[in-house]
Design a protein around this motif. Sequence first.
Motif, PDB file in Angstrom:
ATOM      1  N   GLU A  97       0.917  -1.127   0.002  1.00  0.00           N
ATOM      2  CA  GLU A  97      -0.142   0.007  -0.131  1.00  0.00           C
ATOM      3  C   GLU A  97       0.895   1.327   0.073  1.00  0.00           C
ATOM      4  OE1 GLU A  97      -2.964   2.516  -0.592  1.00  0.00           O
ATOM      5  OE2 GLU A  97      -3.194   0.288  -0.804  1.00  0.00           O
ATOM      6  N   ALA A  98       2.078   1.264   0.750  1.00  0.00           N
ATOM      7  CA  ALA A  98       2.791   2.615   0.818  1.00  0.00           C
ATOM      8  C   ALA A  98       3.243   2.968  -0.466  1.00  0.00           C
ATOM      9  CB  ALA A  98       3.932   2.262   1.765  1.00  0.00           C
ATOM     10  N   ALA A  99       3.723   1.723  -1.337  1.00  0.00           N
ATOM     11  CA  ALA A  99       4.296   2.141  -2.729  1.00  0.00           C
ATOM     12  C   ALA A  99       3.216   2.331  -3.738  1.00  0.00           C
ATOM     13  CB  ALA A  99       4.985   0.967  -3.027  1.00  0.00           C
ATOM     14  N   ARG A 100       1.941   1.905  -3.401  1.00  0.00           N
ATOM     15  CA  ARG A 100       0.995   2.174  -4.328  1.00  0.00           C
ATOM     16  C   ARG A 100       0.580   3.371  -4.118  1.00  0.00           C
ATOM     17  NH1 ARG A 100      -2.475  -0.977  -6.709  1.00  0.00           N
ATOM     18  NH2 ARG A 100      -1.761  -2.616  -5.634  1.00  0.00           N
ATOM     19  N   ALA A 101       0.496   4.025  -2.972  1.00  0.00           N
ATOM     20  CA  ALA A 101      -0.147   5.495  -2.561  1.00  0.00           C
ATOM     21  C   ALA A 101       1.132   6.493  -3.139  1.00  0.00           C
ATOM     22  CB  ALA A 101      -0.083   5.610  -1.037  1.00  0.00           C
ATOM     23  N   GLU A 102       2.090   6.058  -3.156  1.00  0.00           N
ATOM     24  CA  GLU A 102       3.277   6.870  -3.636  1.00  0.00           C
ATOM     25  C   GLU A 102       2.945   7.016  -5.111  1.00  0.00           C
ATOM     26  OE1 GLU A 102       7.766   8.313  -3.301  1.00  0.00           O
ATOM     27  OE2 GLU A 102       7.524   6.358  -2.721  1.00  0.00           O
ATOM     28  N   LEU A 103       2.865   5.725  -5.879  1.00  0.00           N
ATOM     29  CA  LEU A 103       2.859   5.852  -7.198  1.00  0.00           C
ATOM     30  C   LEU A 103       1.560   6.534  -7.781  1.00  0.00           C
ATOM     31  CD1 LEU A 103       3.511   4.662  -9.797  1.00  0.00           C
ATOM     32  CD2 LEU A 103       2.155   2.742  -9.271  1.00  0.00           C
ATOM     33  N   VAL A 104       0.453   6.385  -7.055  1.00  0.00           N
ATOM     34  CA  VAL A 104      -0.626   7.047  -7.457  1.00  0.00           C
ATOM     35  C   VAL A 104      -0.543   8.562  -7.246  1.00  0.00           C
ATOM     36  CG1 VAL A 104      -3.122   7.560  -6.688  1.00  0.00           C
ATOM     37  CG2 VAL A 104      -2.264   5.084  -7.076  1.00  0.00           C
ATOM     38  N   GLY A 105      -0.028   8.949  -6.192  1.00  0.00           N
ATOM     39  CA  GLY A 105       0.259  10.434  -5.827  1.00  0.00           C
ATOM     40  C   GLY A 105       1.372  11.245  -6.820  1.00  0.00           C
ATOM     41  N   LEU A 106       2.306  10.558  -7.210  1.00  0.00           N
ATOM     42  CA  LEU A 106       3.206  10.945  -8.215  1.00  0.00           C
ATOM     43  C   LEU A 106       2.616  11.007  -9.677  1.00  0.00           C
ATOM     44  CD1 LEU A 106       6.448   9.130  -7.368  1.00  0.00           C
ATOM     45  CD2 LEU A 106       6.155  11.492  -7.240  1.00  0.00           C
ATOM     46  N   ALA A 107       1.694   9.926 -10.063  1.00  0.00           N
ATOM     47  CA  ALA A 107       0.942  10.152 -11.167  1.00  0.00           C
ATOM     48  C   ALA A 107       0.151  10.900 -11.202  1.00  0.00           C
ATOM     49  CB  ALA A 107       0.291   8.536 -11.514  1.00  0.00           C
ATOM     50  N   ALA A 108      -0.559  11.627 -10.190  1.00  0.00           N
ATOM     51  CA  ALA A 108      -1.649  12.525 -10.296  1.00  0.00           C
ATOM     52  C   ALA A 108      -1.013  13.731 -10.515  1.00  0.00           C
ATOM     53  CB  ALA A 108      -2.174  12.587  -9.068  1.00  0.00           C
ATOM     54  N   SER A 109       0.468  14.060 -10.388  1.00  0.00           N
ATOM     55  CA  SER A 109       1.038  15.334 -10.665  1.00  0.00           C
ATOM     56  C   SER A 109       1.393  15.545 -11.988  1.00  0.00           C
ATOM     57  CB  SER A 109       2.356  15.324  -9.889  1.00  0.00           C
ATOM     58  OG  SER A 109       3.319  14.363 -10.526  1.00  0.00           O
ATOM     59  N   VAL A 110       1.204  14.644 -12.951  1.00  0.00           N
ATOM     60  CA  VAL A 110       1.233  14.859 -14.470  1.00  0.00           C
ATOM     61  C   VAL A 110      -0.118  14.330 -14.978  1.00  0.00           C
ATOM     62  CG1 VAL A 110       2.755  14.291 -16.475  1.00  0.00           C
ATOM     63  CG2 VAL A 110       3.962  14.510 -14.074  1.00  0.00           C
ATOM     64  N   PRO A 111      -0.531  15.487 -15.709  1.00  0.00           N
ATOM     65  CA  PRO A 111      -2.044  15.068 -16.338  1.00  0.00           C
ATOM     66  C   PRO A 111      -2.182  13.885 -17.332  1.00  0.00           C
ATOM     67  CG  PRO A 111      -1.588  17.564 -16.368  1.00  0.00           C
ATOM     68  CD  PRO A 111      -0.125  16.854 -15.935  1.00  0.00           C
ATOM     69  N   GLN A 112      -1.204  13.655 -18.038  1.00  0.00           N
ATOM     70  CA  GLN A 112      -1.071  12.402 -18.888  1.00  0.00           C
ATOM     71  C   GLN A 112      -1.013  10.953 -18.439  1.00  0.00           C
ATOM     72  OE1 GLN A 112       0.917  15.317 -18.986  1.00  0.00           O
ATOM     73  NE2 GLN A 112       0.597  16.355 -21.003  1.00  0.00           N
ATOM     74  N   VAL A 113      -0.611  11.197 -16.950  1.00  0.00           N
ATOM     75  CA  VAL A 113      -0.100   9.773 -16.500  1.00  0.00           C
ATOM     76  C   VAL A 113      -1.333   8.906 -15.455  1.00  0.00           C
ATOM     77  CG1 VAL A 113       1.578   8.667 -14.716  1.00  0.00           C
ATOM     78  CG2 VAL A 113       2.024  10.462 -16.283  1.00  0.00           C
ATOM     79  N   ARG A 114      -1.594   8.060 -15.781  1.00  0.00           N
ATOM     80  CA  ARG A 114      -2.561   7.197 -14.917  1.00  0.00           C
ATOM     81  C   ARG A 114      -1.863   5.874 -14.529  1.00  0.00           C
ATOM     82  NH1 ARG A 114      -6.638   6.506 -20.019  1.00  0.00           N
ATOM     83  NH2 ARG A 114      -5.987   8.441 -20.115  1.00  0.00           N
ATOM     84  N   VAL A 115      -2.457   5.317 -13.397  1.00  0.00           N
ATOM     85  CA  VAL A 115      -1.989   3.987 -12.942  1.00  0.00           C
ATOM     86  C   VAL A 115      -3.365   2.955 -13.156  1.00  0.00           C
ATOM     87  CG1 VAL A 115      -1.316   2.600 -10.718  1.00  0.00           C
ATOM     88  CG2 VAL A 115      -0.956   4.989 -11.043  1.00  0.00           C
ATOM     89  N   VAL A 116      -2.797   1.721 -13.735  1.00  0.00           N
ATOM     90  CA  VAL A 116      -3.724   0.743 -14.008  1.00  0.00           C
ATOM     91  C   VAL A 116      -3.107  -0.365 -13.265  1.00  0.00           C
ATOM     92  CG1 VAL A 116      -4.445  -1.056 -15.833  1.00  0.00           C
ATOM     93  CG2 VAL A 116      -4.202   1.372 -16.263  1.00  0.00           C
ATOM     94  N   THR A 117      -4.113  -1.071 -12.440  1.00  0.00           N
ATOM     95  CA  THR A 117      -3.852  -2.365 -11.474  1.00  0.00           C
ATOM     96  C   THR A 117      -4.636  -3.550 -12.201  1.00  0.00           C
ATOM     97  OG1 THR A 117      -3.523  -0.795  -9.513  1.00  0.00           O
ATOM     98  CG2 THR A 117      -3.988  -3.053  -9.063  1.00  0.00           C
ATOM     99  N   SER A 118      -3.891  -4.516 -12.584  1.00  0.00           N
ATOM    100  CA  SER A 118      -4.506  -5.556 -13.127  1.00  0.00           C
ATOM    101  C   SER A 118      -3.816  -6.986 -12.420  1.00  0.00           C
ATOM    102  CB  SER A 118      -4.093  -5.850 -14.548  1.00  0.00           C
ATOM    103  OG  SER A 118      -4.592  -6.989 -14.958  1.00  0.00           O
ATOM    104  N   ASP A 119      -4.939  -7.723 -12.224  1.00  0.00           N
ATOM    105  CA  ASP A 119      -4.795  -9.009 -11.696  1.00  0.00           C
ATOM    106  C   ASP A 119      -4.435 -10.078 -12.739  1.00  0.00           C
ATOM    107  OD1 ASP A 119      -7.190  -9.633 -12.667  1.00  0.00           O
ATOM    108  OD2 ASP A 119      -8.228  -9.874 -10.789  1.00  0.00           O
ATOM    109  N   GLU A 120      -4.371  -9.713 -14.140  1.00  0.00           N
ATOM    110  CA  GLU A 120      -3.906 -10.703 -15.151  1.00  0.00           C
ATOM    111  C   GLU A 120      -2.311 -10.838 -14.788  1.00  0.00           C
ATOM    112  OE1 GLU A 120      -5.269 -11.934 -17.456  1.00  0.00           O
ATOM    113  OE2 GLU A 120      -7.465 -10.728 -17.705  1.00  0.00           O
ATOM    114  N   ARG A 121      -1.980 -11.878 -15.410  1.00  0.00           N
ATOM    115  CA  ARG A 121      -0.629 -12.438 -15.121  1.00  0.00           C
ATOM    116  C   ARG A 121       0.162 -12.637 -16.218  1.00  0.00           C
ATOM    117  NH1 ARG A 121      -0.862 -10.931 -10.461  1.00  0.00           N
ATOM    118  NH2 ARG A 121      -1.333 -12.408  -8.743  1.00  0.00           N
ATOM    119  N   SER A 122      -0.213 -11.707 -17.187  1.00  0.00           N
ATOM    120  CA  SER A 122       0.518 -11.651 -18.318  1.00  0.00           C
ATOM    121  C   SER A 122       0.536  -9.937 -18.758  1.00  0.00           C
ATOM    122  CB  SER A 122       0.358 -12.266 -19.756  1.00  0.00           C
ATOM    123  OG  SER A 122      -0.482 -11.906 -20.474  1.00  0.00           O
ATOM    124  N   VAL A 123       1.568  -9.321 -19.174  1.00  0.00           N
ATOM    125  CA  VAL A 123       1.574  -7.888 -19.523  1.00  0.00           C
ATOM    126  C   VAL A 123       0.573  -7.631 -20.704  1.00  0.00           C
ATOM    127  CG1 VAL A 123       3.055  -5.937 -20.738  1.00  0.00           C
ATOM    128  CG2 VAL A 123       4.018  -7.591 -18.823  1.00  0.00           C
TER     129      VAL A 123
END
Length: 283
Positions: free
Chosen positions: A82-108
């Motif tokens: 969770e701590a890493a996720r919170a930082e990732l989401v926070g940093l992503a929010a600082s650049v409008p073009q950036v988004r975070v996708v969380t997937s439980d799929e097991r292939s890219v």
Amino acid sequence: MHDLAVGICRFSFLGRGDWAVFRGVDTGQEATLLDDIAGALYGPARLAFRRWCLRHVLMPSLAAQTDPDFVFIFLTSPELPEAARAELVGLAASVPQVRVVTSDERSVDAALRPVLMNIERTHNRRLVQFRIDDDDALTPDYVARLNAAARAMAGAGAYAFTLPRQLIVTRYADAPLRFFDMSLPFHSAGCAVRPHHRDRTVFSFGHLALGRRFLHVQDPRIIGSVQLKFEGHDSRPFGGGHPPGARVTELDAEAGVQAIARAFPFLGGVDFEEGAGLSLAVP
């Protein structure tokens, strides 16, 4: 209208990709392998280093892009602490073009396909995809150059793009920081492709083979990226024979620091020794 540039970074994504560890592994062995990988992938020391890279290397390069016409995806897994996720989401929010996708799929590819199809429908544009890791940085005009290539290749059914020249910073064990100017078409940092088929992603192809498989554009005139190759990174150690086909020149430390500050001003104040120290703590 030209294709939309979509960048992708796998940030501690727990799934099959192009890692060497997956080569020769069949689906019956994959679950056990993923359990083993998760322990290392989400270890506190490794995540501390990856988060340092995210803060000081990749995100500043995305924020510095001179052309805002792009979308960027961080692909991660539900297992990310969770701590890493919170930082990732926070940093992503600082650049409008950036988004975070969380997937439980097991292939890219499986994780990305619905996301990319939705972006294409939303923007009503075909996509040209580029890849980058969290310990890499792109030149501030990377997107501008990729978009220029997309306009030039508007009549092509499929194409690829590369900025072959890059700066490499290495730090292994007790060795000092070393700096290299390397030219290698279709190295992984910023290589891009518009596939023939919409169900393929940039990770569907070996990046070094893109130049043999696709009509392509490459611009060797500028330094297109910086890659950190610190202890414990996810690819083969850099040095010795260097990557096959690469042209490599080692720079002295002062020249290396100056080259980075000149071409990548957002990295001018970064303490690479700090990041290297974190990498050395990774088991």
